[in-house]
Motif scaffolding. Structure first.
Motif, PDB file in Angstrom:
ATOM      1  N   UNK A 100      48.605  51.125  18.904  1.00  0.00           N
ATOM      2  CA  UNK A 100      47.770  50.134  19.476  1.00  0.00           C
ATOM      3  C   UNK A 100      47.996  48.883  18.852  1.00  0.00           C
ATOM      4  N   UNK A 101      48.707  48.736  17.541  1.00  0.00           N
ATOM      5  CA  UNK A 101      48.994  47.592  16.774  1.00  0.00           C
ATOM      6  C   UNK A 101      50.122  47.047  17.616  1.00  0.00           C
ATOM      7  N   UNK A 102      51.095  47.806  18.152  1.00  0.00           N
ATOM      8  CA  UNK A 102      52.173  47.262  18.893  1.00  0.00           C
ATOM      9  C   UNK A 102      51.743  46.973  20.489  1.00  0.00           C
ATOM     10  N   UNK A 103      50.545  47.139  20.738  1.00  0.00           N
ATOM     11  CA  UNK A 103      50.148  46.885  22.198  1.00  0.00           C
ATOM     12  C   UNK A 103      50.726  47.685  23.439  1.00  0.00           C
ATOM     13  N   UNK A 104      50.969  49.152  22.766  1.00  0.00           N
ATOM     14  CA  UNK A 104      51.487  50.078  23.519  1.00  0.00           C
ATOM     15  C   UNK A 104      50.414  50.895  23.900  1.00  0.00           C
ATOM     16  N   UNK A 105      49.300  50.499  24.763  1.00  0.00           N
ATOM     17  CA  UNK A 105      48.060  51.275  24.997  1.00  0.00           C
ATOM     18  C   UNK A 105      48.522  52.135  25.871  1.00  0.00           C
ATOM     19  N   UNK A 106      49.286  52.026  26.879  1.00  0.00           N
ATOM     20  CA  UNK A 106      49.646  53.196  27.984  1.00  0.00           C
ATOM     21  C   UNK A 106      50.469  54.282  27.235  1.00  0.00           C
ATOM     22  N   UNK A 107      51.077  54.150  26.225  1.00  0.00           N
ATOM     23  CA  UNK A 107      51.795  55.211  25.292  1.00  0.00           C
ATOM     24  C   UNK A 107      50.969  55.978  24.570  1.00  0.00           C
ATOM     25  N   UNK A 108      49.917  55.136  23.857  1.00  0.00           N
ATOM     26  CA  UNK A 108      49.029  55.656  23.132  1.00  0.00           C
ATOM     27  C   UNK A 108      48.014  56.554  24.038  1.00  0.00           C
ATOM     28  N   UNK A 109      47.691  56.078  24.935  1.00  0.00           N
ATOM     29  CA  UNK A 109      46.903  56.866  26.193  1.00  0.00           C
ATOM     30  C   UNK A 109      47.672  58.165  26.393  1.00  0.00           C
ATOM     31  N   UNK A 110      48.817  58.109  26.734  1.00  0.00           N
ATOM     32  CA  UNK A 110      49.426  59.113  27.256  1.00  0.00           C
ATOM     33  C   UNK A 110      49.523  60.231  26.099  1.00  0.00           C
ATOM     34  N   UNK A 111      49.803  59.731  24.840  1.00  0.00           N
ATOM     35  CA  UNK A 111      49.961  60.939  23.781  1.00  0.00           C
ATOM     36  C   UNK A 111      48.555  61.391  23.467  1.00  0.00           C
ATOM     37  N   UNK A 112      47.458  60.728  23.458  1.00  0.00           N
ATOM     38  CA  UNK A 112      46.023  61.225  23.331  1.00  0.00           C
ATOM     39  C   UNK A 112      45.578  62.434  24.247  1.00  0.00           C
ATOM     40  N   UNK A 113      46.050  62.045  25.579  1.00  0.00           N
ATOM     41  CA  UNK A 113      45.767  63.023  26.672  1.00  0.00           C
ATOM     42  C   UNK A 113      46.478  64.338  26.613  1.00  0.00           C
ATOM     43  N   UNK A 114      47.937  64.180  26.054  1.00  0.00           N
ATOM     44  CA  UNK A 114      48.766  65.383  25.714  1.00  0.00           C
ATOM     45  C   UNK A 114      48.309  66.086  24.642  1.00  0.00           C
ATOM     46  N   UNK A 115      47.647  65.530  23.789  1.00  0.00           N
ATOM     47  CA  UNK A 115      47.076  66.246  22.587  1.00  0.00           C
ATOM     48  C   UNK A 115      45.656  66.902  22.872  1.00  0.00           C
ATOM     49  N   UNK A 116      45.216  66.696  24.151  1.00  0.00           N
ATOM     50  CA  UNK A 116      43.960  67.067  24.586  1.00  0.00           C
ATOM     51  C   UNK A 116      42.886  66.619  23.465  1.00  0.00           C
ATOM     52  N   UNK A 117      42.948  65.552  23.127  1.00  0.00           N
ATOM     53  CA  UNK A 117      41.854  64.862  22.212  1.00  0.00           C
ATOM     54  C   UNK A 117      41.430  63.877  22.914  1.00  0.00           C
ATOM     55  N   UNK A 118      40.418  63.655  23.924  1.00  0.00           N
ATOM     56  CA  UNK A 118      40.221  62.359  24.186  1.00  0.00           C
ATOM     57  C   UNK A 118      39.316  61.618  23.379  1.00  0.00           C
ATOM     58  N   UNK A 119      39.001  62.305  22.455  1.00  0.00           N
ATOM     59  CA  UNK A 119      37.932  61.169  21.502  1.00  0.00           C
ATOM     60  C   UNK A 119      38.755  60.319  20.918  1.00  0.00           C
ATOM     61  N   UNK A 120      40.017  60.524  20.819  1.00  0.00           N
ATOM     62  CA  UNK A 120      40.945  59.294  20.465  1.00  0.00           C
ATOM     63  C   UNK A 120      41.060  58.071  21.299  1.00  0.00           C
ATOM     64  N   UNK A 121      40.582  58.141  22.494  1.00  0.00           N
ATOM     65  CA  UNK A 121      40.622  56.995  23.322  1.00  0.00           C
ATOM     66  C   UNK A 121      39.343  56.124  23.062  1.00  0.00           C
ATOM     67  N   UNK A 122      38.336  56.571  22.668  1.00  0.00           N
ATOM     68  CA  UNK A 122      37.002  56.068  22.285  1.00  0.00           C
ATOM     69  C   UNK A 122      36.867  55.563  20.905  1.00  0.00           C
ATOM     70  N   UNK A 123      37.713  56.362  20.075  1.00  0.00           N
ATOM     71  CA  UNK A 123      37.582  55.993  18.714  1.00  0.00           C
ATOM     72  C   UNK A 123      38.728  55.073  18.186  1.00  0.00           C
ATOM     73  N   UNK A 124      39.813  55.029  18.886  1.00  0.00           N
ATOM     74  CA  UNK A 124      41.021  54.217  18.515  1.00  0.00           C
ATOM     75  C   UNK A 124      41.577  53.203  19.446  1.00  0.00           C
ATOM     76  N   UNK A 125      41.535  53.704  20.921  1.00  0.00           N
ATOM     77  CA  UNK A 125      42.214  52.775  21.783  1.00  0.00           C
ATOM     78  C   UNK A 125      41.346  51.695  22.286  1.00  0.00           C
ATOM     79  N   UNK A 126      39.966  52.252  22.494  1.00  0.00           N
ATOM     80  CA  UNK A 126      39.159  51.281  23.397  1.00  0.00           C
ATOM     81  C   UNK A 126      38.623  50.019  22.272  1.00  0.00           C
ATOM     82  N   UNK A 127      38.249  50.391  20.943  1.00  0.00           N
ATOM     83  CA  UNK A 127      38.066  49.401  19.817  1.00  0.00           C
ATOM     84  C   UNK A 127      39.191  48.484  19.885  1.00  0.00           C
ATOM     85  N   UNK A 128      40.571  48.830  19.860  1.00  0.00           N
ATOM     86  CA  UNK A 128      41.690  47.925  19.534  1.00  0.00           C
ATOM     87  C   UNK A 128      41.932  46.867  20.977  1.00  0.00           C
ATOM     88  N   UNK A 129      41.458  47.654  22.428  1.00  0.00           N
ATOM     89  CA  UNK A 129      41.782  46.997  23.361  1.00  0.00           C
ATOM     90  C   UNK A 129      40.469  45.643  23.159  1.00  0.00           C
TER      91      UNK A 129
END
Length: 1216
Positions: free
Chosen positions: A1059-1088
Motif C-alpha cells: 500500500x505504501x508503494x501504491x500497489x493496491x491491486x497487488x495487495x488486493x490479490x494477495x489478500x484474496x489469495x490468503x482468504x483473509x478479506x479482513x485485510x481489505x477493510x483493515x489495511x487497504x481501504x484506510x490507505x486508499x
C-alpha cells in the motif's frame, strides 16, 4: 614609388587680343572655373567669366564686367589679389590691390546689385586670403596693419604691425638634424657647443625682394601666417603667425634671403617659404612656433635662376601631398617620401615672349589632384592620378621593375634582384628634359621615357650576369608631327616594343594617340572624345583606352608594317560604370574582365555576364591568375581569375588564405608571381616585400599538378608551409608517385624532413583549403592522370606514407639507410622495434659503417631511454649494448646488468627483462612457460595479474580454481562485492558468496547462496529480516514486501508495504489469495482513503496557484507587447526593485543605459550610465536572492512566474 600621371589636360589659348587672365577660382559644385580678366593700362575693364567643359575662349560664360580704375596714383593699374567663389551662396568676391573689395552675385535677385563694392581700404591692400571655412577674410594693408573681416565684411580685428613683434618668440634651436650636432670623431671640435651654430642668419633681404606681403591660412582655419618685411633697421623679412582672433602667436627666426611667397600645409605641420641663396633657391619650412624645419633645393641652372628672381609662388593641394611651385613659364609638382623631395611633374608654358610670365596655380578645394595653371594668355586645367610605373608582372619576366620619376632623373629598381629602399635606386637614368611618364616593354628589357617634346628609348637587363644597366638607344622628337599646340601626357608600350603617346590638343576636348614604331615611323590619330588613360592588356597583346564615361576601346594598328601604320579604335562590349583613373583588363582563354578603381575607392569589375563592385578599395594589381587589392580596412585580398569567375573572399584573415592583414595605409607596388611575393609601400615611404599565403600555395599546387615535387617541397621548406600539403592536396597521386618523389628530392636530409613533417591532419581540408572554385569537370581530377583531389580514408595516413617510402627506399638500402630508419621512427606510434631489427640485421651482416650510421641516426631521433627499453624488449643484448654505448648511461651500471642477463636461460632472461621493464603481463607468460605455479601465484598476487593468470590456466581446472579463490578475495578486499560473490560462487564457497551478495544489496542472490550454504532456518530468517529492513529503509517497498511474504510469512506487514508503494491491486490479490478479506477493510481501504485525501488537497493547491499566476503572467506579457518601455518602467518607481547594472533613465538621444531587452538578457550592449558600478560578488548574491523571490512589480516577476508553473507541472507528473 608612385608617379603623377596626367589623365585630363584642357588647354585654352586666349591670345593677345583679349585682356590678360588675372586670377582663377574653382566652383566645387560643378568643377567649373571662375576667371577674372584685366584690368590693363590700356583698358580698365575687369571681366569675370565661368568656364565649364570649355576648350575655347568663346566657350566662357560672362558673369559680369565693370571699370576698375586704380584709385591710387602710385598704382598705375589695379590688379586682382584674391578671387574666391562661395558655392553655397553663388557669390564671387574679388580683393583688389587698390583697396576695393567687390562682390558679384551670379544669380542676383531683383533687390540685389549684380556688382557691389562692400568695402575699401584707403591705404591699399598688399595681400588677402579667405580662411578654409570661408568665414574670415584676412587682409594685409599697405599701412602695416592686418584686418580680420567676417563673411559679411564686418571688421572684427585691426592689428598694427610693430618692429617689436620680433620679440614675441624667443627661439632656442638645439640643432636637430644639423651637421654640427653629428658625431665626427674625437678630433672634430669636441669642445664646441653643438647647440650654437657656426653661422647665424641675420635675416638680410634678398637682392630680388620687392617688399610685397603674402598671407596663408592653416587647414583648420585656426591660424593665419603673414610674410612681410619688418620696418626696422636694417630691414628683414619675417613670418608672423596670428590666431583666429587676431592675437600674435609667434614670429619666425631670422633667415637670410627669405622670399615673399608663403604657403601653410593644410595638415598643419609646416609652413613653406622660399630662400634665395647665392647659388640657388631653396624651399624652406617653418613650424608654427617660427623655428625652421628642413629644406630642399629647386635644382635650377644659372639661366633659370636669372629668370626666376623672386617670381615664385608656393601652393599646397588640399590633402597636403603635393606642393606646387609656380615659376616663370612653368609649374612644378613636388611630393615627398622617406624625407626626400621628388619633382614628379613639370607643366610647361612655352612660346612666351619676350619673357616667361609667372604661372598662377589654383588647386581644387575638394579634389586633391585637380588644379588649374594660368598665365595672362593661356589657361590649363589638369587632373592627375597616382600611378606606379611598373614592369611586366607575368612570368618569366616578373623582375619587379619599378621606375620613379624625379625631375630629369628616373630611378629604376628591379625589386626581385635588389630591394633598394627609396629614395635610393638600383639604377638611375638622367636626361636633359624632365620626365612625364615611363613605360616598360613586355619583356622588361626595354623601356621608354616620355618628355615634353620627345620620347627616349632605353635598354637594360637586370637579370643578366653581369647586370646591364640602362643604356640610351634612340630619341623620337614629337615636335616634328605636332601641327597644333598639344601636350603629351601618357606613354604606353605596345606588344612589339613600339611606344604609344597620348596627348591633349589645345582648343578641343579630343585627344591624340601617336604610335612610334621600331622602324622609326610615326603615326597619329585624333579621338572623337577625351581619353583618360592608355594601358596594355594583361597579356600585353592589345592596347586599350578609357573614355570619360567609362567606355573602353581597343587601339588597333599594324606595328610590323613598313609604311606608316594606320590606327583604329574598336569599342569593347565591356564598359565601366564610371570613369576610373586606374584601369586594367584581364584576358585569358578568350575571356576578358575589366577592372576600374574610381576616385571614391570603388573597384568595378565587369566581365562577360559578371558585374561586381567592391567598396573601400585603395589599390589593385591584375596578375595572370589573381586580382590582388588592398582595402581601407587594412586587408590584402586575392580573387581567383579562373574562367572569369569572381569570388570575393570574406574579411577573415584567420580562416581564408585569400585575405591577410597589412599595415595601415599600405599600397600595392608590384607583384612577382614566380617568386610568390609582392611589394607594398607604407605611408611613410618604406617598402615591404611579403610572401602571401595565396601566392605561395598557388605555386605549390601548380607544382604538384605538374608532378614537380622538388619544386613544391622547396617552396614549402622556404616559406614554412606544412609539408602535409604535398600528400593531402592529391593523396592518391602522391602515393602512386612516391618513387618519383624520392627520385626528385634525392637529398637524404630533405627526405627525412618530409617524413618527419607528416601528421594525421588533413591540411588540404583545413588550414590550406583550396579556395579556387573550379568547374564540375575540373573538380573531379587532379594532375595529368586524373587522380581525385579528395583524400582517401585510411586508418593512419602517416603510417601509410611511411610504409610506401620504406618499400621504395628498401630498393637501395645502402644509399637510403638513414631515411629507412626515419620512416620507421616517424610512424604513429613510432615503430622502434622495426628500426632496431634493421640495426640487428646490419650487425649480423657485419657492415660496420652502415651499422654505425644506423645506430647513430636512430639514437639521434628517439629518446635514448625509450630506445634502450625497446632494445631490451627485443631480447637482443648486442643491440642493447650498442644503444647503451650511444647514451649517457654509466657502463658500471649497464654492463653488469647485461652480463647477468647473458648468464640466464632464455625464458628466465626474458622474464627478468620484462619484469625490469614493468611489463608484468608478458613476464607472467614467461613464468607460465617455465611451469613454476607457485611463482606464478605469488607474482599474480603481487602485481594483480588475475585476469592474465586465469587466461593462461583456463584449461587447468584445479589451478584455475586456486587462482579464482585468490581473485575472489582480491575483489572482496576492494569492495567489488558483486564480482566477489560471483567468484566465490564459482569456487563453491557459498558462505562467503552470500555475505558478498548481501554487501552488494543483491537480496535474491544472497538468499539463494545462503540456502546453498546449508544455513539453519533461523539464520536464513534472520538474514531475510535484515535484507527486508534494509530495502524498507531505502524505500524499495515492493521488494521488501516479497521478502516478508515469501521468507518471513508476514502477510500483514507485506500488504502495508504494498500500500505504501501504491500497489493496491497487488495487495488486493494477495489478500484474496490468503482468504483473509479482513485485510481489505483493515489495511487497504484506510490507505486508499488517506492517499485520496492527500491527492485532492494537492490538486486544490495546484489549481489555486494556477488561477493566481496564469492571469498575472498573461497581464505582464500583454503589457510588454503593447509598450515595452512602459513595461520596463513598471509605472511604480517607489516600489520597483531595479538591478544594479540597469539604468531606466532612457532618452531619445542616448542608449548608454541599455535597451529594454536588457530586462531579459541582463546584459548591456554598451557602456552603462556613469552612476552604475561594476558588479561585485556581494551584489551578484543579492541579485540572485531578488531573482529567487520574484517580488511583484520587479523585472524578475515574469521569470519567477514561468519557473513556478514549470515546477508545478513537473511535480504533477511525478505524482501521476
Amino acid at each position: 614609388m608612385h608617379n603623377l600621371r596626367n589623365i585630363a589636360h584642357g588647354i585654352i589659348d586666349f591670345g593677345e587680343e583679349s585682356a590678360p587672365l588675372a586670377a582663377t577660382a574653382w566652383d566645387p559644385s560643378d568643377d567649373s572655373l571662375i576667371c577674372a580678366f584685366g584690368p590693363t593700362e590700356n583698358d580698365t575693364l575687369l571681366t569675370v567669366k565661368r568656364f565649364k567643359d570649355a576648350y575655347k575662349p568663346e566657350d566662357g560664360i560672362k558673369i559680369a564686367s565693370w571699370d576698375a580704375p586704380s584709385p591710387n596714383p602710385d598704382l598705375p593699374v589695379d590688379r586682382v589679389l584674391n578671387l574666391h567663389y562661395f558655392a553655397d551662396a553663388g557669390l564671387i568676391t574679388l580683393v583688389l590691390a587698390g583697396g576695393d573689395i567687390v562682390t558679384v552675385h551670379e544669380d542676383a535677385t531683383p533687390d540685389q546689385d549684380l556688382i557691389e563694392i562692400v568695402g575699401s581700404v584707403d591705404a591699399g591692400i598688399a595681400a588677402a586670403a579667405w580662411s578654409p571655412d570661408e568665414e574670415l577674410l584676412a587682409i594685409a594693408t599697405n599701412a602695416d596693419t592686418v584686418l580680420f573681416m567676417t563673411r559679411d565684411f564686418e571688421s572684427i580685428a585691426n592689428i598694427t604691425l610693430n618692429p617689436e613683434d620680433v620679440k614675441v618668440s624667443d627661439h632656442v634651436s638645439v640643432g636637430w638634424g644639423k651637421a654640427e650636432t653629428q658625431f665626427k670623431g674625437r678630433g672634430a671640435k669636441a669642445l664646441r657647443d653643438p647647440t650654437v651654430p657656426e653661422h647665424v642668419d641675420e635675416g638680410t633681404l634678398s637682392d630680388f625682394d620687392d617688399g610685397r606681403a603674402s598671407l596663408t591660412w592653416r587647414g583648420d582655419g585656426q591660424y593665419v601666417a603673414m610674410n612681410s618685411v619688418l620696418g626696422s633697421t636694417p630691414k628683414r623679412r619675417i613670418i608672423r603667425v596670428f590666431s583666429r582672433e587676431g592675437v600674435l602667436e609667434s614670429v619666425s627666426e631670422a633667415v637670410n634671403g627669405l622670399g615673399r611667397t608663403i604657403s601653410w600645409k593644410p595638415s598643419g605641420q609646416l609652413i613653406a617659404a622660399v630662400q634665395h641663396l647665392a647659388d640657388g633657391v631653396e624651399v624652406v619650412f617653418f613650424e608654427r612656433n617660427g623655428l625652421r624645419h628642413g629644406e630642399f633645393g629647386l635644382r635650377l641652372n644659372p639661366n633659370e635662376l636669372a629668370e626666376v628672381c623672386d617670381n615664385i609662388d608656393l601652393t599646397w593641394n588640399v590633402d597636403s601631398t603635393i606642393l606646387a611651385i609656380s615659376l616663370p613659364g612653368r609649374t612644378q609638382l613636388w611630393t615627398t617620401n622617406n624625407y626626400h623631395w621628388y619633382l614628379k611633374q613639370e607643366i610647361m608654358f612655352a612660346g612666351q615672349n619676350p619673357l616667361p610670365q609667372l604661372v598662377k596655380t589654383t588647386w581644387h578645394p575638394e579634389k586633391s589632384l585637380r588644379l588649374s595653371c594660368s598665365t595672362g594668355d593661356r589657361l590649363r586645367t589638369l587632373e592627375y592620378t597616382l600611378h606606379v610605373s611598373r614592369g611586366p608582372i607575368d612570368a618569366p619576366h616578373d623582375t619587379g621593375t619599378v621606375a620613379v620619376i624625379d625631375g630629369c632623373n628616373v630611378k629604376i629598381t628591379p625589386l626581385r634582384t635588389a630591394n633598394v629602399p627609396p629614395p635610393m635606386a638600383f639604377d638611375e637614368v638622367e636626361y636633359s628634359d624632365s620626365a612625364l611618364d615611363v613605360a616598360f616593354s613586355r619583356t622588361g628589357k626595354e623601356f621608354a621615357i616620355l618628355h615634353h617634346s620627345e620620347v627616349t628609348f632605353w635598354k637594360c637587363d637586370y637579370v643578366a650576369k653581369p647586370v646591364m644597366r640602362a643604356q640610351h638607344i634612340k630619341t623620337f622628337s614629337l615636335a616634328a608631327f605636332e601641327e597644333t599646340t598639344s601636350s603629351p601626357r601618357q606613354l604606353c608600350s605596345g606588344p612589339n616594343g613600339e611606344a604609344l603617346v597620348l596627348s591633349s590638343e589645345a582648343g578641343s576636348g579630343s585627344s591624340r594617340v601617336h604610335v612610334l614604331s621600331k622602324n622609326s615611323t610615326i603615326s597619329s590619330m585624333t579621338t572623337a572624345s577625351h581619353v583618360l588613360s592608355l594601358f596594355a592588356r594583361s597579356d600585353h597583346e592589345r592596347i586599350h583606352c578609357l573614355g570619360t564615361g567609362g567606355t573602353l576601346a581597343s587601339v588597333t594598328y599594324d606595328s610590323a608594317a613598313d609604311e606608316v601604320p594606320s590606327i583604329d579604335f574598336k569599342p569593347l562590349l565591356m564598359q565601366l560604370p564610371t570613369a576610373c583613373p586606374h584601369t586594367a583588363i584581364w584576358h585569358q582563354d578568350g575571356q576578358s574582365v575589366a577592372f576600374g578603381l574610381s576616385v571614391s575607392g570603388a573597384l568595378h569589375m565587369r566581365g562577360e555576364g559578371a558585374a561586381v563592385t567592391i567598396p573601400g578599395c585603395t589599390s589593385f594589381i591584375v596578375a595572370a591568375s589573381h586580382l590582388i587589392y588592398t582595402t581601407s580596412q587594412h586587408l590584402l585580398k586575392f580573387v581567383h581569375l579562373h574562367d572569369g569567375d569572381l569570388s570575393i573572399p570574406p574579411d577573415e584573415p584567420e580562416k581564408d588564405e585569400r585575405c591577410r592583414n597589412i599595415e595601415r595605409g599600405a599600397r600595392l607596388i608590384t607583384v612577382m608571381p614566380s617568386a610568390y611575393s609582392l611589394v607594398l609601400q607604407m605611408p611613410r615611404g618604406n617598402l615591404e616585400t611579403i610572401y602571401p599565403r595565396a601566392l605561395v600555395l598557388a605555386g605549390i599546387r601548380s607544382a604538384i599538378n605538374d608532378r614537380d615535387y622538388k619544386k613544391a617541397f622547396l617552396i614549402c621548406r622556404t616559406h614554412r608551409v606544412n609539408m602535409n600539403i604535398l600528400h593531402d592536396y592529391a593523396p592518391q597521386q602522391f602515393m602512386k608517385d612516391v618513387e618519383l618523389v624520392v627520385k626528385q628530392i634525392k637529398k637524404k636530409e630533405y627526405i627525412d624532413l618530409l617524413l618527419s613533417s607528416m601528421s594525421e591532419e588533413n591540411v588540404a581540408d583545413g588550414i590550406y583549403k583550396e579556395t579556387l572554385l573550379r568547374s564540375a569537370d575540373a573538380q573531379t581530377t587532379n594532375g595529368t592522370n586524373g587522380v581525385a583531389h579528395q583524400a582517401k580514408t585510411s586508418p593512419s595516413k602517416v603510417n601509410a606514407v611511411c610504409d610506401a617510402f620504406i618499400v621504395v627506399l628498401e630498393r637501395d638500402r645502402r644509399r637510403y639507410l638513414q631515411n629507412i630508419v626515419t620512416a620507421h621512427v616517424c610512424k604513429q606510434p613510432p615503430d622502434l622495434a622495426a628500426g632496431l631489427v634493421l640495426v640487428s640485421e646490419l650487425r649480423i651482416a657485419g657492415d660496420q659503417a652502415q651499422l654505425t650510421q644506423a645506430i647513430e641516426h636512430i639514437c639521434f631521433l628517439v629518446d635514448l631511454n625509450q630506445l634502450y627499453d625497446t632494445a631490451l624488449g627485443l631480447y637482443d643484448l648486442e643491440v642493447t649494448l650498442l644503444v647503451a654505448q650511444e647514451s649517457q648511461k654509466d657502463p658500471r651500471e649497464y654492463l653488469p646488468y647485461l652480463q647477468s642477463l647473458q648468464d640466464m636461460s632464455d625464458l628466465r632472461q626474458r622474464f627478468a627483462i620484462e619484469n625490469d621493464l614493468k611489463r608484468y603481463g608478458k613476464a607472467l607468460t614467461h613464468l607460465h612457460e617455465l611451469a613454476l605455479f607457485d611463482e606464478v601465484t605469488t607474482y599474480t598476487v603481487k602485481h594483480d595479474l588475475y585476469s592474465t593468470a586465469l587466461t593462461l590456466y583456463r584449461y587447468d581446472a584445479a589451478r584455475t580454481k586456486t587462482l579464482m579463490a585468490l581473485y575472489a578475495n582480491y575483489l572482496s578486499d576492494r569492495s567489488n562485492y558483486k564480482e566477489a560473490g560471483i567468484a566465490y560462487e564459482f569456487v563453491q564457497d557459498y558462505t562467503k558468496a552470500y555475505e558478498a551478495y548481501r554487501s552488494a544489496n543483491m537480496w535474491r542472490e544472497s538468499l539463494a547462496a545462503a540456502t546453498m550454504a546449508d544455513l539453519s532456518e533461523d539464520d536464513i530468517t534472520s538474514l531475510a529480516r535484515n535484507l527486508a529492513e534494509g530495502l524498507e529503509e531505502s524505500k524499495d517497498f515492493v521488494n521488501a514486501s516479497v521478502i516478508y511474504q515469501d521468507y518471513l510469512h508476514d502477510d500483514h506487514h507485506s500488504l502495508k508495504l504494498l500500500c505504501k508503494a501504491h500497489r493496491y491491486s497487488e495487495a488486493t490479490r494477495i489478500a484474496i489469495k490468503q482468504r483473509n478479506p479482513s485485510f481489505i477493510q483493515s489495511i487497504i481501504d484506510p490507505s486508499l482513503i488517506e492517499n485520496s485525501a492527500s491527492m485532492t488537497e494537492l490538486l486544490a493547491d495546484m489549481k489555486t496557484q494556477l488561477q493566481n499566476q496564469i492571469p498575472r503572467l498573461r497581464e505582464l506579457r500583454t503589457k510588454k507587447s503593447e509598450d515595452p518601455l512602459s513595461f520596463l518602467d513598471n509605472g511604480d518607481a517607489d516600489d520597483v526593485d531595479i538591478p544594479d547594472n540597469l539604468s531606466l533613465a532612457h532618452t531619445d538621444t542616448s542608449t548608454s543605459g541599455g535597451t529594454f531587452m536588457t530586462r531579459y538578457t541582463n546584459r548591456s550592449t554598451g557602456t552603462l550610465a556613469s552612476n552604475t558600478s561594476r558588479k561585485t560578488s556581494k551584489n551578484r548574491r543579492r541579485e540572485e536572492r531578488k531573482r529567487a523571490r520574484g517580488k511583484k512589480g520587479t523585472v524578475y516577476e515574469e521569470e519567477y512566474l514561468v519557473n513556478s508553473v514549470a515546477r508545478l507541472v513537473e511535480r504533477l507528473n511525478v505524482v501521476a
